[in-house]
Write a protein that holds these residues in place. Structure first.
Motif, PDB file in Angstrom:
ATOM      1  N   PRO A 130      10.524   7.233   1.604  1.00  0.00           N
ATOM      2  CA  PRO A 130      10.138   7.156   0.195  1.00  0.00           C
ATOM      3  C   PRO A 130       9.046   8.160  -0.152  1.00  0.00           C
ATOM      4  O   PRO A 130       8.175   8.452   0.668  1.00  0.00           O
ATOM      5  CB  PRO A 130       9.651   5.719   0.021  1.00  0.00           C
ATOM      6  N   LEU A 297       8.471   0.454  -1.105  1.00  0.00           N
ATOM      7  CA  LEU A 297       9.771   1.125  -1.080  1.00  0.00           C
ATOM      8  C   LEU A 297      10.330   1.186   0.339  1.00  0.00           C
ATOM      9  O   LEU A 297      11.537   1.031   0.549  1.00  0.00           O
ATOM     10  CB  LEU A 297       9.639   2.533  -1.656  1.00  0.00           C
ATOM     11  N   PRO A 302      11.932  -2.043  -4.571  1.00  0.00           N
ATOM     12  CA  PRO A 302      11.625  -1.035  -5.592  1.00  0.00           C
ATOM     13  C   PRO A 302      10.500  -1.511  -6.504  1.00  0.00           C
ATOM     14  O   PRO A 302      10.381  -2.707  -6.779  1.00  0.00           O
ATOM     15  CB  PRO A 302      12.947  -0.911  -6.370  1.00  0.00           C
ATOM     16  N   ASN A 306       8.425   3.022 -12.603  1.00  0.00           N
ATOM     17  CA  ASN A 306       8.325   4.293 -11.890  1.00  0.00           C
ATOM     18  C   ASN A 306       7.005   4.996 -12.148  1.00  0.00           C
ATOM     19  O   ASN A 306       6.657   5.931 -11.428  1.00  0.00           O
ATOM     20  CB  ASN A 306       9.479   5.223 -12.283  1.00  0.00           C
TER      21      ASN A 306
END
Length: 329
Positions: A130, A297, A302, A306
C-alpha cells in the motif's frame, strides 16, 4: 495471464513475486495483465512485516524531518523499521527506485511531496504494497490515499491577520506554481484580499522554491520596489527566514517596518528574532496518520476516505504588527 502479457510463465512468476530481474516494459505489461485478471498477492511472509519505505523529494528542509518524526513514531509502535529514499530534489522517483522497493517487499510506502508515477503505483498495488502520500506535489488521479493540511484556510488566515492589523500592501512568496499546496495557499491569500476589497497587486505575488534561498531572493526583490510591501506572507517558514535576512540587509526592523507571516510552525519559528507568526500544520500527526492508514490497508482494511485533511491554525507571535506610518513629514 502470461499469454495475455506475451511473456513466459517464469517471467510472469518473477513479476508477481517482486523479483528485480525483469525489464521495466515487461514488468508493466505483466502488471497490467495481473490487474486485468483481478490478481491479489498472497499474504506477506512475516519477515516483511517490519519494514516501512519512506520516500521524499529532498532532505533540505526541516519540514521533512518533522514528517519523518511522525512516521517513525507510528512505525515504532508497530516495531517496524524505516528505509529512507531521497530523490535529490526530483518529484518523480526513478524506475530503479520502484525496482528496489518491489525487491524489498516492504509493508507499506509513504511518500512525502514526491509522487510515484501511475505505473509505479500500479507496481506497488500488484505486489500488495500500500502507498499513502503526504502533501503530494501533484494531484493523484487514482484512489491512492493522501494526507494534507487545510492549505487554503491557512493562506486565508495569514492574509486576514495582516489585513486586520491594517496592512494593505501585502505581498506573498508562495512555492512553485505547479505544486498543489502552493496554489492552495495563494488562493487563500487572494480570497482574503478579495473579501476585504484590497486590490490584488500582481507585483506583490512572487513564486519561490520553499527554501531559505528562495525567500531571500524574492524578499530582496519585493523590498526593492518603489512602493514596497508593509507585510509579507511567506508560504513556508524557510522562506520567511529568507525574508528576515532580506530585511536585515537594508536595515528594516521586524515588525516595526515589516510584518512577516510564515507557514508550517517548525520548531525554529519560535526561536527566530523576533519569534515568527506562522500557520501551524500538525506535521507529526500527518506522518503518523499516513502510516496508520497504510498499515490498515496492509491488513486489507480500506480507509473510509481517500483524503485526510488536518486543520491548520494561525499562531500569532512577535513578527507582525500594524503597518508603520509612511506619510511624508
Amino acid at each position: 495471464m502470461a499469454a495475455q502479457a506475451g511473456v513466459s510463465i517464469t517471467t510472469a512468476w518473477k513479476v508477481a513475486n517482486g523479483r528485480p530481474d525483469v525489464s521495466h516494459d515487461t514488468r508493466r505489461k505483466v502488471q497490467a495483465a495481473l490487474i486485468d485478471q483481478g490478481y491479489r498477492p498472497p499474504s506477506k511472509s512475516p519477515r516483511f512485516t517490519r519494514l516501512v519505505e519512506f520516500v521524499v523529494h529532498e532532505m533540505e528542509t526541516a519540514w521533512v524531518l518533522e514528517i519523518i518524526k511522525g512516521v517513525y513514531r507510528e512505525a515504532a509502535t508497530h516495531r517496524a523499521a524505516m528505509v529512507l529514499s531521497e530523490l535529490g530534489g526530483a518529484i518523480t522517483p526513478s524506475d530503479s527506485w520502484i525496482t528496489d522497493v518491489v525487491a524489498r517487499q516492504p509493508l507499506a510506502v509513504i511518500s512525502a511531496f514526491a509522487v510515484p508515477t501511475e505505473d509505479q503505483r500500479r507496481s506497488l498495488a500488484v505486489n500488495g504494497v500500500p502507498l499513502v502520500a503526504i502533501e503530494p506535489a501533484a494531484e493523484l488521479t487514482d484512489q491512492t490515499p493522501w494526507v494534507s493540511t487545510s492549505n487554503w484556510n491557512g493562506g486565508l488566515a495569514a492574509a486576514r491577520h495582516l489585513i486586520g492589523l491594517g496592512h494593505r500592501r501585502i505581498a506573498t512568496i508562495t512555492g512553485p506554481p505547479d505544486i498543489m499546496c502552493s496554489r492552495a495557499r495563494l488562493d487563500g491569500y487572494r480570497a482574503a484580499l478579495d473579501t476585504a476589497k484590497v486590490p490584488v497587486d500582481a507585483e506583490l505575488i512572487r513564486h519561490g522554491d520553499f527554501l531559505v534561498s528562495g525567500g531571500l531572493r524574492e524578499g530582496r526583490a519585493l523590498l526593492a520596489l518603489a512602493d514596497r510591501p508593509t507585510a509579507i506572507f511567506a508560504a513556508n517558514d524557510h522562506q520567511a527566514m529568507g525574508v528576515y535576512q532580506a530585511a536585515r540587509e537594508i536595515g528594516l526592523r521586524i515588525p516595526a517596518d515589516l510584518s512577516v507571516v510564515g507557514f508550517d510552525d517548525l520548531p525554529m519559528a519560535g526561536w527566530l528574532g523576533p519569534a515568527l507568526t506562522t500557520v501551524r500544520q500538525p506535521l507529526h500527526d500527518m506522518g503518523a496518520a499516513a502510516l496508520g492508514t497504510a498499515l490498515e490497508l496492509a491488513k486489507g482494511d480500506p480507509p473510509p476516505h481517500n483524503q485526510i485533511i488536518f486543520p491548520s491554525e494561525l499562531v500569532v507571535r512577535a513578527s507582525t504588527a500594524p503597518p508603520p506610518d509612511r506619510a511624508e513629514p
